[in-house]
Design an enzyme around this catalytic site. Structure first.
Site, PDB file in Angstrom:
ATOM      1  N   LYS A  58       1.143  -0.773   0.022  1.00  0.00           N
ATOM      2  CA  LYS A  58      -0.183  -0.001  -0.194  1.00  0.00           C
ATOM      3  C   LYS A  58       1.188   1.117  -0.052  1.00  0.00           C
ATOM      4  O   LYS A  58       0.386   2.658  -0.877  1.00  0.00           O
ATOM      5  CB  LYS A  58      -1.016   0.750   1.188  1.00  0.00           C
ATOM      6  N   ARG A 117      -9.601   0.961   8.988  1.00  0.00           N
ATOM      7  CA  ARG A 117      -9.259  -0.342   9.382  1.00  0.00           C
ATOM      8  C   ARG A 117     -10.423  -0.836   9.354  1.00  0.00           C
ATOM      9  O   ARG A 117     -10.694  -2.264   9.842  1.00  0.00           O
ATOM     10  CB  ARG A 117      -8.155   0.297   9.697  1.00  0.00           C
ATOM     11  N   ARG A 139      11.560  -5.110   5.047  1.00  0.00           N
ATOM     12  CA  ARG A 139      11.507  -3.858   4.528  1.00  0.00           C
ATOM     13  C   ARG A 139      12.399  -3.001   5.952  1.00  0.00           C
ATOM     14  O   ARG A 139      12.292  -3.372   6.720  1.00  0.00           O
ATOM     15  CB  ARG A 139      10.189  -3.678   4.528  1.00  0.00           C
ATOM     16  N   ARG A 145      10.269  -0.078  11.029  1.00  0.00           N
ATOM     17  CA  ARG A 145       9.748  -0.621  12.165  1.00  0.00           C
ATOM     18  C   ARG A 145       9.441  -0.994  13.051  1.00  0.00           C
ATOM     19  O   ARG A 145      10.605  -2.509  12.696  1.00  0.00           O
ATOM     20  CB  ARG A 145       8.699  -0.489  10.753  1.00  0.00           C
ATOM     21  N   ARG A 164      -0.741  -8.805  13.247  1.00  0.00           N
ATOM     22  CA  ARG A 164      -1.598  -7.317  12.402  1.00  0.00           C
ATOM     23  C   ARG A 164      -2.217  -8.485  11.269  1.00  0.00           C
ATOM     24  O   ARG A 164      -3.422  -7.745  10.934  1.00  0.00           O
ATOM     25  CB  ARG A 164       0.210  -6.621  11.857  1.00  0.00           C
TER      26      ARG A 164
END
Ligand code: AMP
Length: 234
Positions: A22, A97, A136, A170, A181
């Site tokens: 996203k 969400r 990432r 992160r 998640r």
């Protein structure tokens, strides 16, 4: 697609589990169409870093992979949406969400004479999602996103975009939190796919492809919606 009638600019939503791409694809849309990316995750991380009351309340929930309260999220989003640069159209990344957030968004947009133009459901399988999230990292200077194997920097240790040499990861981008998640997504966010299918604005995108192929398909999908929005016909 049976889009609702409302006036003014494009409001696009990218919906999908963590690791669907996203953030990467929102930035591609920003570049292609001059829209503004609004990531509630980025806003909350900034609030955590700044130590604001909202950030203090959100920190532990984010680290556990749960959802921050609708009240806090709506507060940070509404504040950002009130800034004039959002008038050209926005890409919502990571919001809504929950169904309650989707309803609150409709109310917020109605006050501006806007409505949701398109919702793109970015579809990836669970193992791909965990692998993408776990590899990432981001340039600390300009925010460009990278991945150890899928999108390494051209010159290791140096950002392709700004030449920065500091990178961050992160706190919630590890395999364990990624699975939490994902469970949160399936339980609380995935029902939005059916919701937006019913309202006639849903598009499904195969997000298992490489970044360039996903961008190409996404641009093709949303271009007519953006053009229609800008000509005042949405
Ligand atoms: P993201 O950067 O979109 O993956 O979001 C990171 C974390 O911020 C999520 O795991 C949630 O804890 C929190 N968060 C971001 N957006 C929302 C939202 N719309 N509602 C509730 N929590 C959110």
């Amino acid at each position: 697609m049976n889009a609702p009638s409302c006036t003014q600019t494009a409001v696009l939503i990218l919906l999908g589990p963590p690791g669907a791409g996203k953030g990467t694809q929102s930035r591609a849309l920003e570049r292609a169409f001059g829209l503004i990316q609004l990531s509630t995750g980025d806003m909350l991380r900034a609030a955590v870093k700044a130590g604001t009351p909202a950030g203090k309340a959100a920190k532990a929930v984010m680290e556990a992979g749960g959802l921050v309260s609708d009240e806090i999220v709506l507060g940070v989003l509404a504040e950002r949406m009130s800034q004039p640069d959002t008038g050209r159209g926005v890409i919502l990344d990571g919001f809504p969400r929950t169904l309650a957030q989707a309803e609150a968004l409709d109310d917020l947009l109605a006050l501006r004479g806007q409505c949701v133009g398109a919702v793109v459901s970015m579809e990836v399988d669970d193992e791909t999602m965990v692998a993408r999230v776990a590899g990432r990292f981001t340039c600390a200077t300009c925010g460009e996103g990278y991945h150890e194997t899928l999108k390494p920097a051209k010159m290791a240790g140096t950002c392709d975009i700004c030449g920065g040499t500091d990178f961050t990861r992160r706190a919630d981008d590890n395999a364990e939190t990624a699975r939490a998640r994902l469970a949160t997504y399936r339980q609380q966010t995935a029902p939005l796919i059916g919701h937006y299918e019913q309202t006639g604005v849903l598009m499904r995108l195969d997000a298992m492809q490489d970044i360039a192929a996903v961008s190409r398909d996404l641009v093709r999908m949303v271009e007519p919606v953006i053009r229609k929005g800008r000509s005042g016909g949405m």
